[in-house]
Design a protein around this motif. Structure first.
Motif, short mmCIF file in Angstrom:
data_model
loop_
_atom_site.label_atom_id
_atom_site.label_comp_id
_atom_site.label_asym_id
_atom_site.label_seq_id
_atom_site.Cartn_x
_atom_site.Cartn_y
_atom_site.Cartn_z
N GLN A 177 0.84 -1.21 0.00
CA GLN A 177 0.00 0.00 0.00
C GLN A 177 0.87 1.25 0.00
N ILE A 178 1.87 1.28 0.88
CA ILE A 178 2.76 2.43 0.96
C ILE A 178 3.45 2.65 -0.38
N TYR A 179 3.92 1.55 -0.95
CA TYR A 179 4.69 1.65 -2.17
C TYR A 179 3.84 2.14 -3.34
N LEU A 180 2.63 1.62 -3.44
CA LEU A 180 1.74 2.06 -4.53
C LEU A 180 1.38 3.53 -4.34
N ASP A 181 1.17 3.95 -3.10
CA ASP A 181 0.91 5.37 -2.84
C ASP A 181 2.08 6.22 -3.29
N THR A 182 3.30 5.73 -2.99
CA THR A 182 4.51 6.46 -3.37
C THR A 182 4.56 6.70 -4.87
N LEU A 183 4.17 5.69 -5.62
CA LEU A 183 4.22 5.82 -7.08
C LEU A 183 2.97 6.50 -7.63
N GLY A 184 2.05 6.83 -6.74
CA GLY A 184 0.82 7.49 -7.19
C GLY A 184 -0.12 6.55 -7.93
N ILE A 185 -0.08 5.27 -7.58
CA ILE A 185 -0.98 4.31 -8.21
C ILE A 185 -2.14 4.04 -7.26
N SER A 186 -3.35 4.20 -7.77
CA SER A 186 -4.50 3.98 -6.91
C SER A 186 -5.32 2.81 -7.44
N GLN A 241 -4.70 -0.83 -14.66
CA GLN A 241 -4.27 -1.06 -13.28
C GLN A 241 -3.27 -2.20 -13.21
N ARG A 242 -3.52 -3.23 -14.01
CA ARG A 242 -2.60 -4.37 -14.03
C ARG A 242 -1.22 -3.95 -14.52
N GLN A 243 -1.21 -3.15 -15.59
CA GLN A 243 0.06 -2.67 -16.12
C GLN A 243 0.81 -1.89 -15.05
N CYS A 244 0.08 -1.04 -14.33
CA CYS A 244 0.70 -0.25 -13.26
C CYS A 244 1.27 -1.15 -12.16
N ILE A 245 0.53 -2.19 -11.80
CA ILE A 245 1.00 -3.12 -10.76
C ILE A 245 2.28 -3.82 -11.22
N ALA A 246 2.28 -4.24 -12.49
CA ALA A 246 3.46 -4.93 -13.04
C ALA A 246 4.67 -4.01 -13.03
N ILE A 303 17.57 0.20 -14.88
CA ILE A 303 16.89 0.35 -16.17
C ILE A 303 15.60 -0.46 -16.15
N LEU A 304 14.53 0.19 -16.59
CA LEU A 304 13.24 -0.48 -16.64
C LEU A 304 12.81 -0.57 -18.11
N VAL A 305 12.57 -1.76 -18.59
CA VAL A 305 12.15 -1.94 -19.97
C VAL A 305 10.67 -2.30 -19.99
N LEU A 306 9.87 -1.52 -20.70
CA LEU A 306 8.44 -1.79 -20.80
C LEU A 306 8.10 -2.20 -22.22
N ASP A 307 7.64 -3.43 -22.38
CA ASP A 307 7.33 -3.95 -23.71
C ASP A 307 5.86 -3.67 -24.03
N GLU A 308 5.62 -2.80 -24.96
CA GLU A 308 4.25 -2.45 -25.39
C GLU A 308 3.32 -2.17 -24.21
N PRO A 309 3.67 -1.18 -23.38
CA PRO A 309 2.85 -0.98 -22.18
C PRO A 309 1.43 -0.51 -22.47
N LEU A 310 1.20 0.01 -23.67
CA LEU A 310 -0.14 0.53 -23.97
C LEU A 310 -0.95 -0.41 -24.86
N ALA A 337 -3.91 6.42 -20.05
CA ALA A 337 -3.56 7.61 -19.27
C ALA A 337 -2.96 7.22 -17.92
N HIS A 338 -3.48 6.15 -17.31
CA HIS A 338 -2.92 5.71 -16.03
C HIS A 338 -1.46 5.34 -16.18
N VAL A 339 -1.19 4.58 -17.23
CA VAL A 339 0.16 4.08 -17.43
C VAL A 339 1.10 5.23 -17.79
N LEU A 340 0.62 6.11 -18.68
CA LEU A 340 1.45 7.26 -19.06
C LEU A 340 1.73 8.13 -17.85
N GLY A 341 0.72 8.27 -16.98
CA GLY A 341 0.90 9.05 -15.75
C GLY A 341 1.99 8.46 -14.89
#
Lengths: 357, 275
Positions: free
Chosen positions: B138-147, B162-167, B178-185, B194-198
């Motif tokens: 919970q703390i960590y998701l709040d830190t990243l601004g994921i609700s 939401q799933r993409q954000c959790i991943a 380094i974080l690699v995101l494969d086709e996040p959208l 918009a959630h993911v871009l945010g």
């Protein structure tokens, strides 16, 4: 924690809050506490048989029969649940159920090996067979349905060829028999006497093992990885879950449980029958697992539910006869119950995922 | 999606990754020819290209699934060789694949901590410390601004965004460089995207983690990245900074023909990026 400056929570929040509606709550509740719905079924069944038999169903004497069957079935059902969660199934458990006590009795009769030692060896044989089932399934990518049907015939063939299908009379050793497989409750027994209590030990062993499995499943890394393996095996592997090992471990647990159930059964009858475990036993156990709320789809399941499911199956088998129905009638109910339970289980899952945002 | 202005990447931000002259063939099929990419600390780089352009191969080399035929990878100043995904992870390179590798039947917090669970000893048994994992998640998701509705809900109840954000959150938890995101959208709706871009924008603002985004189409991600690399037929056809190039110019360049020479000529017209 990673070296990231915390943002002000909420201000730049992404994602939306989903309100929980009543239906959503009910579905989540139903899927989370599947044991509860099957427990209600079990209670209704008990009341029905209790009334129908003029109070005979809940007598200690009859309960020792129902609970003996519940214990035998429940242990194998719980073992199947663990496997079904990983997405596998084991149809060879009935053969393990036969061969483990047969080896125990054979060693006792021919070499004088104490039953306790023979029992440990029997359980180890079950674990070994489970490991072989697991390795064949995982390494050679044979579907477990096929692997274990092969193993079923293979083991069954071995056990009947040892003594030409003859049962071996196992020597009675105390306290081994009293602790692991006491004979049934007699009308002359007092409920708190040694024999009165130990008549229920086979069932109590199953309760103990089922509780241990429930703890392992819900409160340990092992359980978490077991669920992950069955829910999304590719994803689980990417995260670093050793999915193949999880499957093999659960095959080993299943083999061990089936062997132990067979040993208890032999201790009760003081005889090791090479055909004690018919494939029908495994099928009934799978039925108990499904009625208890475990789907065959993998990723979820409940061992407590399997035990209650086993009680329902054992009650049907014995209770219908008691209230004067034909012995075979119980199969009609059982068949209908399996299909109904599976439909319910799948529908709840479907409704539940459809409710997501 | 938030609208705060993102500070430009510091001019002296150190290079965290340099893949030089990477080539890779699979039998007769040439997937990559002499590809070089450079990534600086805190930078968000988009790899854009059609199917078969070589994006996936490049990323699989970076994450240790494939080994390059030729070329070198320099991570934090020293040359590295990844024999397996484990090696890449040990070097601080986390990849979120399209399948997300989330376990639908497990809760959000169990997913966050899968493979690195917290334990507590009770009566000599090594049991999961669910309370601690729940709180930390919970703390960590709040830190990243994921609700999300609740960290207790199982992942199959969450939306795609939401799933993409959790991943992504799970990958960042191990403090990658380094974080690699494969086709996040991919397969996400407008609001979901918009959630993911945010989330990417939140990361970019902090300038701690370098991000490589793999996308088909750059127009969705233009605002959240610092640099765009076009891949075409296994080559880097263009390397452009989004600060110096407008979206319209990029469209024109891409449409002018995707051969390297054509792009080079067109790029000279605008302003070539840092190759």
């Amino acid at each position: 924690m990673p070296p990231i400056e915390p943002l002000k929570a909420g201000k730049n929040a992404v994602g939306v809050k989903a309100p929980h509606t009543m239906t959503e709550r009910l579905l989540i509740l139903l899927s989370r506490y599947r044991e509860a719905s099957i427990a209600v079924v079990a209670i209704v069944l008990v009341i029905y048989f209790q009334v129908g038999s003029d109070g005979g169903f809940l007598s200690p004497q009859f309960m020792s029969v129902v609970l003996r069957d519940t214990g035998r079935l429940g242990l194998i059902a719980a073992a199947e649940v663990m496997l079904m969660i990983t997405g596998e199934i084991d149809l060879s458990l009935s053969a393990i159920f036969s061969i483990a006590p047969y080896v125990m009795a054979l060693m006792s009769v021919t070499w004088g090996v104490p039953l306790a030692v023979g029992a440990v060896i029997g359980v180890l044989i079950g674990v070994l067979v489970g490991a072989i089932n697991g390795i064949i399934t995982v390494r050679f990518r044979v579907p477990s349905l096929i692997t274990t049907v092969g193993m079923l015939f293979f083991l069954q063939g071995i056990v009947v060829s040892i003594y030409n299908s003859q049962p071996i009379v196992a020597p009675v050793e105390q306290p081994f028999n009293a602790i692991f497989g006491q004979s049934l409750y007699q009308p002359s027994d007092a409920l708190l006497s040694w024999h009165g209590v130990t008549a229920f030990t086979p069932f109590l062993w199953t309760v103990l093992i089922v509780l241990a499995l429930a703890l392992a499943l819900n409160r340990t890394t092992f359980g978490l990885h077991t669920i992950a393996t069955g829910s999304n095996i590719i994803g689980a592997r990417e995260i670093g879950v050793r999915a193949d090992r999880m499957k093999i471990y659960n095959f080993m647990i299943a083999g061990g449980c089936a062997a132990f159930a067979g040993i208890i059964n032999t201790a009760q009858f003081t005889s090791a029958d090479p055909q004690a475990g018919s494939p029908f036993l495994t099928l009934q156990a799978i039925a108990a697992a499904v009625i208890g709320g475990t789907s065959l789809l993998g990723g979820s399941g409940t061992v407590i539910g399997a035990l209650i499911g086993a009680f329902v199956v054992a009650s049907l088998n014995n209770g219908l006869v008691m209230i004067g129905a034909q012995a075979t009638v119980s199969d009609i109910y059982l068949g209908a119950a399996i299909i109904a339970a599976m439909i319910l289980s799948i529908q709840v899952d479907r409704l539940r995922t459809r409710r997501r945002l | 999606m938030n609208t705060q202005t993102i500070p430009p990447l510091a001019a002296d931000a150190p290079v965290v990754l340099e893949m030089s002259n990477i080539s890779k063939s699979f039998g007769a099929v040439t997937a990559l020819v002499d590809v070089s990419i450079k990534l600086r600390r805190g930078e968000v780089l988009a790899l854009v290209g059609d199917n078969g352009a070589g994006k996936s191969t490049l990323i699989k080399i970076l994450s240790g699934f494939h080994q390059p035929d030729t070329g070198t990878i320099v991570s934090q100043g020293k040359e590295v060789r990844f024999a397996s995904p484990r090696d890449a992870r040990a070097q601080g390179i986390e990849t979120v694949y399209q399948d997300l590798a989330l376990i639908g039947d497990l809760s959000v917090f169990h997913n966050m901590f899968l493979g690195r669970e917290y334990h507590k000893r009770i009566l000599g048994l090594n049991l999961l410390d669910n309370r601690k994992m729940r709180e930390q998640a919970q703390i960590y998701l709040d830190t990243l601004g994921i609700s999300i509705p609740s960290v207790n809900s199982t992942v199959d109840l969450l939306s795609g965004g939401q799933r993409q954000c959790i991943a992504v959150a799970r990958s960042i938890y191990s403090s990658p460089k380094i974080l690699v995101l494969d086709e996040p959208l991919a397969a996400l709706g407008v609001r979901e995207s918009a959630h993911v871009l945010g989330l990417i924008q939140n990361l970019r603002q902090q300038r701690q983690v370098s991000v490589i985004l793999i996308v088909h189409n750059y127009n969705q991600i233009f605002e959240v990245c610092d640099r765009i690399n076009f891949l075409h037929s296994g080559e880097v056809a263009l390397d452009a900074s989004t600060a110096d190039t407008s979206e319209e110019e990029l469209i024109r360049i891409v449409k002018s023909g995707l051969g390297r020479k054509a792009i080079d000529a067109a790029a000279a017209e605008v302003r070539p990026g840092i190759v």
